[in-house]
Design an enzyme around this catalytic site. Structure first.
Site, short mmCIF file in Angstrom:
data_model
loop_
_atom_site.label_atom_id
_atom_site.label_comp_id
_atom_site.label_asym_id
_atom_site.label_seq_id
_atom_site.Cartn_x
_atom_site.Cartn_y
_atom_site.Cartn_z
CB ALA A 66 46.33 26.96 47.54
N GLY A 112 42.65 29.91 47.05
CA GLY A 112 43.20 30.47 48.13
C GLY A 112 43.42 32.03 47.98
CD GLU A 115 39.77 29.52 50.40
OE1 GLU A 115 40.77 29.02 50.00
OE2 GLU A 115 39.05 28.72 51.07
CD GLU A 135 39.13 26.68 46.31
OE1 GLU A 135 37.99 27.04 45.58
OE2 GLU A 135 39.76 27.16 46.92
N1 COA Z 1 48.94 26.85 41.29
C1 COA Z 1 50.05 26.52 40.97
N2 COA Z 1 50.28 27.13 39.51
C2 COA Z 1 49.49 27.96 39.02
C3 COA Z 1 48.24 28.27 39.77
C4 COA Z 1 47.77 27.76 40.97
N3 COA Z 1 46.78 27.71 41.69
N4 COA Z 1 47.48 29.12 39.07
C5 COA Z 1 48.08 29.32 37.91
N5 COA Z 1 49.54 28.63 37.93
C6 COA Z 1 50.31 28.69 36.98
C7 COA Z 1 50.25 27.74 35.89
O1 COA Z 1 50.68 26.37 35.99
C8 COA Z 1 51.36 28.30 34.87
O2 COA Z 1 52.63 27.87 34.98
P1 COA Z 1 53.77 27.39 34.01
O3 COA Z 1 53.65 28.73 32.87
O4 COA Z 1 54.71 26.90 34.56
O5 COA Z 1 52.71 26.44 33.14
C9 COA Z 1 51.14 29.94 35.16
O6 COA Z 1 50.79 29.91 36.23
C10 COA Z 1 50.32 30.62 34.32
O7 COA Z 1 49.19 30.25 34.30
P2 COA Z 1 48.01 29.66 32.92
O8 COA Z 1 47.20 28.54 33.52
O9 COA Z 1 48.99 29.35 32.01
O10 COA Z 1 47.49 30.98 32.65
P3 COA Z 1 46.03 31.22 31.95
O11 COA Z 1 45.92 32.68 31.70
O12 COA Z 1 45.75 30.19 31.02
O13 COA Z 1 45.00 30.78 32.94
C11 COA Z 1 43.83 30.75 35.09
C12 COA Z 1 44.80 31.48 34.27
C13 COA Z 1 43.79 31.42 36.50
C14 COA Z 1 42.40 30.47 34.54
C15 COA Z 1 44.56 29.43 35.28
O14 COA Z 1 45.80 29.56 35.75
C16 COA Z 1 44.02 28.49 36.52
O15 COA Z 1 42.86 27.91 36.35
N6 COA Z 1 44.62 28.38 37.53
C17 COA Z 1 44.27 27.51 38.75
C18 COA Z 1 43.16 28.34 39.35
C19 COA Z 1 42.70 27.15 40.77
O16 COA Z 1 41.95 26.11 40.33
N7 COA Z 1 42.71 27.81 41.81
C20 COA Z 1 42.29 27.04 43.04
C21 COA Z 1 43.59 26.45 43.77
S1 COA Z 1 42.72 25.53 45.11
#
Ligand code: COA
Length: 266
Positions: A66, A112, A115, A135
């Protein structure tokens, strides 16, 4: 219909929905959830669409969760509404869709994102996919059905560990624990999804609709799945598809199921 955050491509009765926010790793914001709802609803009502494939754009993510930026400042009440609305509009909606939905997990499927994949009728994954429910690392719990569907798919102990550690598993581990059915290369993922979809389409989609309902009934509170199965089984006997399927068998030929105009409106 045109959308901002998703792409819909239909070919040979198979519709592919691609979540298309690659710069945000296809994170589900409210607009995307609404667009997905509209697209699933329209495709389900469209007699020419027989199977739906759901995937993410780019080579990195199916859906990374999400959109955290949208709910970071929510109150208790807003948090509850977010989960309830999302479940109603998208996650439960997909699970209960009569048109088969295959999730083709092509990278990160987190929070999400996992999910959503779990709400699909089944999942396949590319060998670079990573799945998890992180989460609790954000101080929240899965809110789009993850605490319910993950244990259904992988068992309670494995689900508890995945949720509590907020860790990710790779595609092979996901296959080993029943979270995904097949693993292939990223290049072959959509071909495999299409191949499975074509196999599904050879069968009666009227019967498949009834089968989805009966299988899902097993997981509904206060619903006796055996009774739903009996009802859906009986209903089949009144369909053109049943007549055609049994007649074709007895005549030793391939069935040509009429499905068509009536099958999605049963
Ligand atoms: N919500 C909002 N933005 C998200 C996102 C999310 N769940 N997941 C990734 N993004 C965005 C990042 O903020 C980043 O945006 P920016 O370039 O404007 O800063 C972009 O997507 C790329 O992500 P980034 O974190 O730079 O990539 P990465 O390869 O370093 O890491 C992940 C990949 C998936 C490990 C990392 O993005 C992450 O942990 N995301 C969140 C996962 C999460 O907790 N999901 C559950 C949400 S309830």
């Amino acid at each position: 219909m045109s959308y901002e955050n998703i792409l819909v491509h239909a070919e040979n009765a198979i519709a592919t929905i691609t979540i298309n926010r690659p710069k945000k790793l296809n994170a589900l914001n409210s607009k995307t959830i609404h667009e997905l709802h509209d697209a699933f609803k329209a495709l389900d009502a469209d007699d020419t669409t027989k199977v739906i494939i759901l995937t993410g754009s780019g080579d990195k993510a199916f859906v990374a969760g999400a959109d955290i930026s949208e709910f970071a400042h929510f109150s208790v009440e807003e948090g509850g509404v977010l989960a309830a609305k999302g479940q109603e509009l998208l996650f439960d909606f997909v699970q209960n869709l009569g048109t088969p939905v295959i999730a083709a997990v092509n990278g990160f499927a987190l929070g999400g994102g996992l999910e959503l994949a779990m709400a699909a009728h089944f999942r396949i994954a590319s060998d670079n996919a990573k799945m998890g429910l992180p989460e609790v690392s954000l101080g929240v719990i899965p809110g789009y059905g993850g605490t319910q569907r993950l244990p259904q798919l992988v068992g309670k102990g494995k689900a508890m560990e995945m949720i509590m550690t907020a860790g990710m598993i790779d595609a092979q581990e996901a296959k080993a624990c029943g979270l995904v059915n097949h693993v292939t290369t990223p290049e072959e993922l959509l071909d495999l999804a299409n191949k499975i979809a074509s196999k599904i389409m050879r069968n009666s989609l009227v019967a498949i609709r009834g089968a989805i309902k009966a299988v899902n009934a097993n997981f509904e509170d206060g619903v006796n799945g055996y009774n739903v199965e009996i009802e859906e089984f009986g209903n089949c006997f009144g369909t053109e598809d049943f007549k055609e399927g049994t007649t074709a068998f007895l005549e030793k030929r391939k069935a040509a199921f009429p499905g068509g105009n009536s099958f999605k409106r049963r």
